[in-house]
Design an enzyme around this catalytic site. Sequence first.
Site, short mmCIF file in Angstrom:
data_model
loop_
_atom_site.label_atom_id
_atom_site.label_comp_id
_atom_site.label_asym_id
_atom_site.label_seq_id
_atom_site.Cartn_x
_atom_site.Cartn_y
_atom_site.Cartn_z
N VAL A 61 0.81 -1.22 0.00
CA VAL A 61 0.00 0.00 0.00
C VAL A 61 0.84 1.27 0.00
O VAL A 61 0.30 2.37 -0.18
CB VAL A 61 -0.97 0.05 1.20
CG1 VAL A 61 -2.00 -1.05 1.09
CG2 VAL A 61 -0.22 -0.01 2.52
N TYR A 62 2.14 1.16 0.21
CA TYR A 62 2.98 2.35 0.21
C TYR A 62 3.10 2.89 -1.21
O TYR A 62 3.71 2.27 -2.08
CB TYR A 62 4.38 2.05 0.76
CG TYR A 62 4.44 1.67 2.23
CD1 TYR A 62 3.32 1.70 3.04
CD2 TYR A 62 5.64 1.28 2.80
CE1 TYR A 62 3.39 1.36 4.38
CE2 TYR A 62 5.72 0.93 4.14
CZ TYR A 62 4.58 0.97 4.92
OH TYR A 62 4.66 0.61 6.25
N SER A 63 2.48 4.04 -1.43
CA SER A 63 2.48 4.68 -2.75
C SER A 63 2.01 3.74 -3.85
O SER A 63 2.55 3.71 -4.95
CB SER A 63 3.87 5.24 -3.08
OG SER A 63 4.21 6.30 -2.21
#
Length: 348
Positions: A61-63
């Site tokens: 989900v990071y970026s």
Amino acid sequence: MEYRRLGASGLMVPALSFGAGTFGGQGPLFGAWGTTGAQEARRLVDICLDAGITMFDTADVYSAGASEEVLGQAVKGRRDQVIISTKAGLPTGDGPGDAGSSRSRLITACEDALRRLGTDHLDLFQLHAYDAGTPVEEVLSTLDTLVRAGKVRYTGVSNFSGWQVMKSLAAAEKHGHPRPAAQQVYYSLLGRDYEWELMPLAVDQGLGAIVWSPLGWGRLTGRIRRGAPLPPGSRLHRTADYGPPVTDDHLYGVIDALEAVAAETGKAVPQIALNWLLGRKTVSSVIIGARDEDQLRQNLGAVGWSLTPEQTALLDAASHRTAPYPYFPYERQEGFARVNPPLYPAPC
């Protein structure tokens, strides 16, 4: 760099690890964290490896996956020198299969992470949240399949409550699946909830803590002081509502104590906050982040020295908050503490 065993597993990890949440920089939250591209990321990885930091943590989900992609480019050609940790389970889209820990979701998430990272295996694959809608047996058997296939080496959980961790551990033992080796948790001088339930559980069950946001969501960088406004460049202007809450009284009480210790030691406020964590029970690795080389080098100064007992006591007192029921009797009453001396009270 000191290396520590990850819980009761055989994996040795550095006391400090690097969080790649600043890599990629997409969206309102992660764009505020940082916008590090591949070239700058490779320079930060160079500095980490020179200092003995070999573990790098990210998540799908990071970026929107860009963090994994940039990290993969930054470690290209030296995969055998690094430990890659990633996470899956939080929503990555609006579709019915875009969240949770179902068999289909985890297999897809693992394959996508391998592709983005440019590797054939994940050293640590963590469930980013508890999925109450999927049977725990399905989750653990899927992780077992990924381990047996050589795509995952170790597993862990993140942001689980105590009963959710124990349910997973019990099911793993019952069915002969790999036990989670780690729990990734929020823990800082501004938020010591980890000590109330998850730390005693980790002591009892042999889980290693990997600490996220050790500087209290950017509040313990040394730039925030009593009586002064937030610095113009602080990401708190845009991201405070996403992170762990803290009252002003608690924040400034902790900052006052940190500044007192800084005056005694000559160390920077964030170095002291990180060093305090490294002395706590069950902590295997503390994740540090950095938007640039200067931030990274300052955070590296958290190792190689120790707080005195008096300095630790000052920080303990300033950061302490009464535990909720049913835990506060174990802090306050001798009778409760005597029946569980290895676990309570929870401090170091």
